[in-house]
Enzyme design. Structure first.
Site, PDB file in Angstrom:
ATOM      1  N   GLN A  12      -1.456  -3.141  -2.356  1.00  0.00           N
ATOM      2  CA  GLN A  12      -2.868  -3.078  -1.982  1.00  0.00           C
ATOM      3  C   GLN A  12      -3.518  -1.759  -2.404  1.00  0.00           C
ATOM      4  OE1 GLN A  12      -2.593  -4.778   2.380  1.00  0.00           O
ATOM      5  NE2 GLN A  12      -4.688  -4.872   1.646  1.00  0.00           N
ATOM      6  N   HIS A  13      -4.832  -1.770  -2.463  1.00  0.00           N
ATOM      7  CA  HIS A  13      -5.692  -0.578  -2.584  1.00  0.00           C
ATOM      8  C   HIS A  13      -5.701   0.094  -3.953  1.00  0.00           C
ATOM      9  CE1 HIS A  13      -5.737  -1.032   1.715  1.00  0.00           C
ATOM     10  NE2 HIS A  13      -4.506  -0.599   1.859  1.00  0.00           N
ATOM     11  N   ASP A  34       0.124  -7.301  -1.048  1.00  0.00           N
ATOM     12  CA  ASP A  34       1.516  -7.504  -0.654  1.00  0.00           C
ATOM     13  C   ASP A  34       1.662  -7.806   0.832  1.00  0.00           C
ATOM     14  OD1 ASP A  34       0.736  -4.933   0.034  1.00  0.00           O
ATOM     15  OD2 ASP A  34       2.383  -3.925  -0.974  1.00  0.00           O
TER      16      ASP A  34
END
EC number: 2.7.1.17
Length: 493
Positions: A76-77, A240
């Protein structure tokens, strides 16, 4: 058959399953990592593509033509920025990149402060979220910022490479902090604060897909290279954690997933967003049609592994040491913030040890205090998510789940039954299940995630840990001491 791909921080994994959930192939390839003293953590997206090639080729070796659909799980991110020609502009800044902390703080202030942001947008940006990376590029690499025409997250970039199509979905989009988790729409106002209202960044965002929609078919040349059928379709995928939720059956209320990996996360599915959210909780959407409030701590097995190395021990020593030491480590408290921390929001914090005396300072107590520090940090987060309700059952995944004594510690500290899914690669399995869900939706033979998880997610009964009531008071006292030390060390929390 269905293929799940998980692009994590350390490498990319692939899992091939049948309709009934039987495993027919696995693959893995490691990634490099760019690390700088400034807190930068970056990867070249081409490394992800190369690792996907290797892992998928391994997994599908003799069954590629039978793969009906695939799904991609991604860390993520992360921020992938592309130019007008759809070429990557610079290495992707990752979830654990902390050099953007000043930009994150500045954005919160410019947008009215923490309370105002929570009220207006339903989410508070944490250091590591995508939004501050854009401001960092603007302030530090203005030439690169001017070239940005497409903004993608890691799993979206792999979907783009696979299909040639750019789309986003609600779960991973939640972690950008320029997405309203309540309305499930992009928030232009936040991006305007970064680009001065030019509309450059808003125009760079991909359209959003629902979970029953597909990104597209795998490009013919990619299908040929990977040994897949050119009819193979790609589901929306997700972050994830969202894929890990699906892969542990966390697709209906009442189930908790706790991941003990490089970072630690804990989350629980909801059918509606939380009405009242603590700023430490990430009130994300799920990638299965609901919401997935989540807490992430940035220090978990990485800190345990480093401690083992310092002590000259290996992972095989964890269980004997935990079994031979007492809850609370005889008074030692360890704040495990070796990489700063996200929850609580302390990006520049450092680790520290407290309560050490001549009589309790031992290798065993040191390791136990580290594992307890990691555990208490994430259990504090679980208490925020559950809002006073006890957890009855927790699915534990990630490298830390392999330790029987660590599982027992969590059971004793929470009073919950701890279970471990048989399939360790929950992100891969979740991505494959989502691919199955999307494929069947497209074929007009829909099936629910609850039905799929009931059939495809099972637990290893031998690894189940039941709480021991007599141990609970000692762990409660140790966690209370941890929180007292944390508050004394960081009084502004």
């Amino acid at each position: 058959m269905y293929l799940g791909i998980d692009c994590g921080t350390q490498g990319t994994k692939a899992l091939l399953i049948t309709e009934a959930g039987a495993v027919r192939g696995r693959g893995y390839a490691r990634h490099q990592l760019i690390e700088r003293a400034s807190g930068a953590r970056e990867q070249d997206p081409q490394w992800w593509v190369d690792a996907l090639r290797t892992s998928v080729t391994q997994a599908v070796s003799h069954h590629g033509a039978e793969v009906l659909a695939l799904g991609v799980s991604g860390q993520q991110h992360g921020l992938v920025v592309l130019d007008e020609a759809k070429q990557v502009i610079r290495p992707a800044k990752l979830w654990n990149d902390t050099e953007t902390a000043p930009q994150n703080a500045a954005l919160i202030e410019r947008l009215g402060g923490k309370s105002a942001m929570m009220e207006r947008f339903g989410i508070l940006p944490m250091t590591g979220y995508t939004v501050s990376k854009l401001l960092w590029i603007k302030e530090n690499e203005p030439e690169n910022f001017a070239r940005i025409r497409h903004i993608l997250l890691p799993h979206e970039y792999l979907n783009f490479w696979l299909t040639g199509q750019m789309y986003a979905e609600y779960g991973d989009a939640s972690g950008t902090a320029f997405f309203d988790i309540r309305t499930r729409e992009w928030v232009r106002e936040i991006l305007d604060e970064i680009d001065g209202g030019t509309g450059q960044l808003a125009a760079a965002l991909p359209p959003l897909l629902k979970v029953d929609q597909i990104v597209g078919a795998v490009r013919p040349e990619v299908a040929a290279e990977l040994g897949l059928s050119p009819q193979c379709v790609v589901s929306s995928g997700g972050g994830d954690n969202m894929m890990g939720a699906i892969g542990t059956g966390n697709v209906r209320p009442g189930i908790v997933t706790l991941s003990l990996g490089t970072s630690s996360t804990v989350y629980s599915f909801l059918e509606k967003p939380l009405a009242s959210v603590d700023p430490s909780v990430a009130p994300f959407c799920s990638s299965s049609g609901g919401w997935l409030p989540l807490v992430c701590t940035m220090n978990a097995t990485n800190v345990v592994t480093q401690t083992l190395h310092v002590l000259g021990k290996g992972v095989e020593d964890i269980d004997p040491i935990l079994a031979s030491t007492n809850p609370g480590a005889d008074g030692i408290t360890f704040l495990p913030f070796l990489n700063g921390e996200r929850t609580p929001d302390l990006p520049t914090a450092q680790g520290s040890m407290h309560g050490v005396t001549a009589t309790n300072f031992s290798a065993g107590n040191l390791l136990r205090s580290v594992i307890e520090g990691v555990t208490f940090g994430v259990l504090n987060g679980l208490e925020l998510i559950l809002q006073g309700q006890p957890a009855s059952k927790i699915q534990v995944i990630g490298g830390g789940s392999r330790s029987a004594e660590w599982r027992q510690m969590i059971a004793d500290a929470t009073g919950a039954v701890i279970q471990v899914p048989i399939e360790e690669e929950a992100g891969c399995l979740g991505a494959a299940i989502q691919a199955m869900y999307a494929y069947k939706s497209q074929q007009e033979t829909p099936v629910t995630f609850a039905v799929l998880s009931e059939r495809l997610v099972s637990v290893d009964e031998e690894k189940t840990a039941h709480p021991r009531a007599e141990k609970r008071p000692a762990y409660r006292a140790a966690q209370d001491r941890y929180n007292a030390v944390l508050k004394a060390q960081f009084p502004n929390l």
